[in-house]
Design a protein around this motif. Structure first.
Motif, PDB file in Angstrom:
ATOM      1  N   ALA A  72     -16.980 -32.439 -31.023  1.00 40.82           N
ATOM      2  CA  ALA A  72     -15.779 -32.886 -31.742  1.00 40.82           C
ATOM      3  C   ALA A  72     -15.370 -34.295 -31.307  1.00 40.82           C
ATOM      4  CB  ALA A  72     -14.640 -31.900 -31.502  1.00 40.82           C
ATOM      5  N   VAL A  73     -15.357 -34.521 -29.997  1.00 32.89           N
ATOM      6  CA  VAL A  73     -14.949 -35.831 -29.485  1.00 32.89           C
ATOM      7  C   VAL A  73     -15.974 -36.899 -29.863  1.00 32.89           C
ATOM      8  CG1 VAL A  73     -14.471 -37.172 -27.393  1.00 32.89           C
ATOM      9  CG2 VAL A  73     -13.607 -34.851 -27.595  1.00 32.89           C
ATOM     10  N   TYR A  74     -17.254 -36.535 -29.869  1.00 34.64           N
ATOM     11  CA  TYR A  74     -18.297 -37.497 -30.245  1.00 34.64           C
ATOM     12  C   TYR A  74     -18.105 -37.954 -31.695  1.00 34.64           C
ATOM     13  CZ  TYR A  74     -22.871 -39.741 -30.308  1.00 34.64           C
ATOM     14  OH  TYR A  74     -23.892 -40.663 -30.389  1.00 34.64           O
ATOM     15  N   GLY A  75     -17.827 -36.983 -32.577  1.00 34.17           N
ATOM     16  CA  GLY A  75     -17.554 -37.343 -33.964  1.00 34.17           C
ATOM     17  C   GLY A  75     -16.345 -38.251 -34.083  1.00 34.17           C
ATOM     18  N   LEU A  76     -15.315 -37.967 -33.292  1.00 34.28           N
ATOM     19  CA  LEU A  76     -14.123 -38.810 -33.285  1.00 34.28           C
ATOM     20  C   LEU A  76     -14.446 -40.203 -32.770  1.00 34.28           C
ATOM     21  CD1 LEU A  76     -11.048 -39.076 -33.648  1.00 34.28           C
ATOM     22  CD2 LEU A  76     -10.782 -38.224 -31.303  1.00 34.28           C
ATOM     23  N   GLU A  77     -15.314 -40.292 -31.766  1.00 37.63           N
ATOM     24  CA  GLU A  77     -15.672 -41.586 -31.189  1.00 37.63           C
ATOM     25  C   GLU A  77     -16.467 -42.462 -32.161  1.00 37.63           C
ATOM     26  OE1 GLU A  77     -14.889 -43.246 -28.123  1.00 37.63           O
ATOM     27  OE2 GLU A  77     -13.358 -41.760 -28.610  1.00 37.63           O
ATOM     28  N   VAL A  78     -17.270 -41.834 -33.001  1.00 34.19           N
ATOM     29  CA  VAL A  78     -17.969 -42.604 -34.041  1.00 34.19           C
ATOM     30  C   VAL A  78     -16.942 -43.254 -34.966  1.00 34.19           C
ATOM     31  CG1 VAL A  78     -19.522 -42.475 -36.032  1.00 34.19           C
ATOM     32  CG2 VAL A  78     -20.049 -41.194 -33.945  1.00 34.19           C
ATOM     33  N   LEU A  79     -15.927 -42.477 -35.329  1.00 27.45           N
ATOM     34  CA  LEU A  79     -14.853 -43.001 -36.177  1.00 27.45           C
ATOM     35  C   LEU A  79     -14.078 -44.099 -35.466  1.00 27.45           C
ATOM     36  CD1 LEU A  79     -13.399 -42.631 -38.901  1.00 27.45           C
ATOM     37  CD2 LEU A  79     -11.914 -40.951 -37.786  1.00 27.45           C
ATOM     38  N   VAL A  80     -13.777 -43.882 -34.187  1.00 28.29           N
ATOM     39  CA  VAL A  80     -13.050 -44.884 -33.401  1.00 28.29           C
ATOM     40  C   VAL A  80     -13.850 -46.182 -33.296  1.00 28.29           C
ATOM     41  CG1 VAL A  80     -12.232 -45.450 -31.067  1.00 28.29           C
ATOM     42  CG2 VAL A  80     -11.673 -43.235 -32.085  1.00 28.29           C
ATOM     43  N   ALA A  81     -15.162 -46.063 -33.113  1.00 23.56           N
ATOM     44  CA  ALA A  81     -16.023 -47.252 -33.002  1.00 23.56           C
ATOM     45  C   ALA A  81     -15.912 -48.127 -34.242  1.00 23.56           C
ATOM     46  CB  ALA A  81     -17.472 -46.831 -32.783  1.00 23.56           C
ATOM     47  N   VAL A  82     -15.898 -47.498 -35.410  1.00 21.26           N
ATOM     48  CA  VAL A  82     -15.795 -48.247 -36.665  1.00 21.26           C
ATOM     49  C   VAL A  82     -14.379 -48.782 -36.861  1.00 21.26           C
ATOM     50  CG1 VAL A  82     -16.035 -48.106 -39.177  1.00 21.26           C
ATOM     51  CG2 VAL A  82     -17.643 -46.876 -37.696  1.00 21.26           C
ATOM     52  N   ILE A  83     -13.389 -47.936 -36.610  1.00 22.10           N
ATOM     53  CA  ILE A  83     -11.995 -48.340 -36.831  1.00 22.10           C
ATOM     54  C   ILE A  83     -11.599 -49.491 -35.917  1.00 22.10           C
ATOM     55  CG2 ILE A  83      -9.590 -47.596 -36.540  1.00 22.10           C
ATOM     56  CD1 ILE A  83     -10.406 -44.880 -37.631  1.00 22.10           C
ATOM     57  N   GLN A  84     -12.018 -49.446 -34.651  1.00 16.60           N
ATOM     58  CA  GLN A  84     -11.639 -50.505 -33.719  1.00 16.60           C
ATOM     59  C   GLN A  84     -12.290 -51.839 -34.084  1.00 16.60           C
ATOM     60  OE1 GLN A  84      -9.267 -50.546 -31.383  1.00 16.60           O
ATOM     61  NE2 GLN A  84      -8.792 -48.514 -32.168  1.00 16.60           N
ATOM     62  N   ALA A  85     -13.511 -51.801 -34.608  1.00 15.11           N
ATOM     63  CA  ALA A  85     -14.137 -53.036 -35.095  1.00 15.11           C
ATOM     64  C   ALA A  85     -13.351 -53.573 -36.286  1.00 15.11           C
ATOM     65  CB  ALA A  85     -15.586 -52.769 -35.493  1.00 15.11           C
ATOM     66  N   TYR A  86     -12.920 -52.669 -37.163  1.00 15.00           N
ATOM     67  CA  TYR A  86     -12.128 -53.062 -38.334  1.00 15.00           C
ATOM     68  C   TYR A  86     -10.774 -53.633 -37.916  1.00 15.00           C
ATOM     69  CZ  TYR A  86      -9.152 -52.483 -42.442  1.00 15.00           C
ATOM     70  OH  TYR A  86      -8.244 -52.696 -43.456  1.00 15.00           O
ATOM     71  N   VAL A  87     -10.106 -52.970 -36.975  1.00 15.14           N
ATOM     72  CA  VAL A  87      -8.778 -53.429 -36.527  1.00 15.14           C
ATOM     73  C   VAL A  87      -8.868 -54.807 -35.878  1.00 15.14           C
ATOM     74  CG1 VAL A  87      -6.920 -52.986 -34.869  1.00 15.14           C
ATOM     75  CG2 VAL A  87      -7.798 -51.121 -36.279  1.00 15.14           C
ATOM     76  N   PHE A  88      -9.850 -54.988 -35.011  1.00  6.66           N
ATOM     77  CA  PHE A  88     -10.010 -56.299 -34.363  1.00  6.66           C
ATOM     78  C   PHE A  88     -10.251 -57.387 -35.401  1.00  6.66           C
ATOM     79  CE2 PHE A  88     -11.816 -59.701 -31.926  1.00  6.66           C
ATOM     80  CZ  PHE A  88     -11.317 -59.556 -30.637  1.00  6.66           C
ATOM     81  N   THR A  89     -11.053 -57.069 -36.414  1.00  6.88           N
ATOM     82  CA  THR A  89     -11.401 -58.062 -37.432  1.00  6.88           C
ATOM     83  C   THR A  89     -10.228 -58.371 -38.350  1.00  6.88           C
ATOM     84  OG1 THR A  89     -13.656 -57.181 -37.386  1.00  6.88           O
ATOM     85  CG2 THR A  89     -13.096 -58.655 -39.195  1.00  6.88           C
ATOM     86  N   ILE A  90      -9.502 -57.356 -38.776  1.00 11.75           N
ATOM     87  CA  ILE A  90      -8.390 -57.604 -39.696  1.00 11.75           C
ATOM     88  C   ILE A  90      -7.251 -58.332 -38.988  1.00 11.75           C
ATOM     89  CG2 ILE A  90      -7.053 -55.470 -39.398  1.00 11.75           C
ATOM     90  CD1 ILE A  90      -6.840 -55.404 -42.506  1.00 11.75           C
ATOM     91  N   LEU A  91      -7.062 -58.074 -37.694  1.00 14.03           N
ATOM     92  CA  LEU A  91      -6.068 -58.842 -36.939  1.00 14.03           C
ATOM     93  C   LEU A  91      -6.497 -60.301 -36.816  1.00 14.03           C
ATOM     94  CD1 LEU A  91      -5.030 -56.376 -34.085  1.00 14.03           C
ATOM     95  CD2 LEU A  91      -3.609 -57.204 -35.966  1.00 14.03           C
ATOM     96  N   THR A  92      -7.789 -60.528 -36.668  1.00 13.71           N
ATOM     97  CA  THR A  92      -8.297 -61.900 -36.653  1.00 13.71           C
ATOM     98  C   THR A  92      -7.977 -62.605 -37.969  1.00 13.71           C
ATOM     99  OG1 THR A  92     -10.100 -61.281 -35.149  1.00 13.71           O
ATOM    100  CG2 THR A  92     -10.382 -63.321 -36.414  1.00 13.71           C
ATOM    101  N   CYS A  93      -8.126 -61.886 -39.083  1.00 17.25           N
ATOM    102  CA  CYS A  93      -7.804 -62.460 -40.397  1.00 17.25           C
ATOM    103  C   CYS A  93      -6.312 -62.754 -40.519  1.00 17.25           C
ATOM    104  CB  CYS A  93      -8.242 -61.513 -41.508  1.00 17.25           C
ATOM    105  SG  CYS A  93     -10.025 -61.311 -41.659  1.00 17.25           S
ATOM    106  N   VAL A  94      -5.479 -61.867 -39.979  1.00 15.94           N
ATOM    107  CA  VAL A  94      -4.028 -62.094 -40.004  1.00 15.94           C
ATOM    108  C   VAL A  94      -3.667 -63.343 -39.199  1.00 15.94           C
ATOM    109  CG1 VAL A  94      -1.789 -61.171 -39.269  1.00 15.94           C
ATOM    110  CG2 VAL A  94      -3.455 -59.669 -40.380  1.00 15.94           C
ATOM    111  N   TYR A  95      -4.270 -63.490 -38.019  1.00 19.73           N
ATOM    112  CA  TYR A  95      -4.000 -64.670 -37.194  1.00 19.73           C
ATOM    113  C   TYR A  95      -4.531 -65.934 -37.865  1.00 19.73           C
ATOM    114  CZ  TYR A  95      -3.225 -61.096 -33.589  1.00 19.73           C
ATOM    115  OH  TYR A  95      -2.779 -60.021 -32.874  1.00 19.73           O
TER     116      TYR A  95
END
Length: 254
Positions: free
Chosen positions: A222-245
């Protein structure tokens, strides 16, 4: 790491997996003498880069009208980030698309390869996420002054606020601006570190319990599946914040 019970408890050390060690010596780097030591972190940074090259260069080398699977994935990523930059930062930010695309692909692949058993999570270290965040901060700040001159300071002056509150809000905006690289880097690193630590804890329980490890193994899945999602989401969050800045640098008065 999990071992036999010690002193009546489980001998689990979830933070050992984040220790940077020499790839050949097995010792942690210390001092300037080890500045160029090839470490486990170096290895997995290189593997992440090779995965990106395999997808975006080797996978799309044919540039076929009917794309292969690898080319389709590369094109989807390209189109997704291109649209993100245009939607968030505006059409005049498209010239910075290669930089944003590079950030996204590197963080995404570094996060994903860290989920391979016995791998090393490079994006759980502030030495990596801090450098990425500072690169964004300095790029945006320098770009803001180059394009707007002193007009970039409008970013810190809330023109629509009541006159009495403007100085207070300006100080708050200034502080929040300089805190950006800290929050930008810690958000990524802390999420990756927490997830990998939880996985290691459950793996330690599974190893210690042996045949009775049904619950820990289910939790790992269960946690591994969640971590796959977190890996993608955190890359997205870092990138979209870069676009905002980036938008702040291009349009500080908005």
């Amino acid at each position: 790491m999990a071992g036999a019970p010690a002193d009546g408890g489980f001998n689990i050390h979830p933070m050992d997996q984040f220790v940077v060690k020499g790839l050949f010596s097995g010792e942690a780097p210390s001092g300037l003498a080890d500045m160029f030591m090839i470490t486990n972190q170096t290895l997995w940074l290189a593997i992440s880069v090779l995965c990106i090259v395999a997808l975006l260069v080797w996978g799309s080398r044919g540039r076929a009208m009917v794309p292969s699977r690898l080319q389709s994935v590369g094109e989807l990523m390209y189109g997704f980030i291109h649209k993100m930059v245009e939607d968030v930062a505006g059409k005049d930010a498209i010239r910075f698309f290669p930089y944003v695309m590079t950030l996204f692909t590197f963080i995404l692949f570094a996060n994903l390869v860290a989920l391979i058993p016995t791998s090393f999570s490079v994006t759980s270290h502030i030495a990596v996420t801090g450098v990425l965040a500072m690169m964004v901060f300095l790029t945006v700040t320098i770009l803001g002054f180059i394009l707007n001159g002193a007009g970039f300071l409008k970013l810190f002056w809330p023109s629509d606020a009541p006159a009495a509150l403007k100085p207070v809000l300006a100080v708050i905006e200034l502080i929040s601006y300089f805190v950006r690289p800290v929050s930008h880097s810690i958000r990524l690193g802390a999420n990756l570190m927490a997830g990998h630590a939880v996985l290691k804890v459950f793996a330690g329980f599974a190893g210690a319990l042996g045949l009775g490890a049904v619950f820990p193994i289910a939790a790992i899945v269960a946690v591994y599946g969640l971590e796959v999602l977190v890996a993608v989401i955190q890359a997205y969050v870092f990138t979209i914040l870069t676009c905002v800045y980036l938008k702040d640098a291009l349009h500080p008065g908005h």
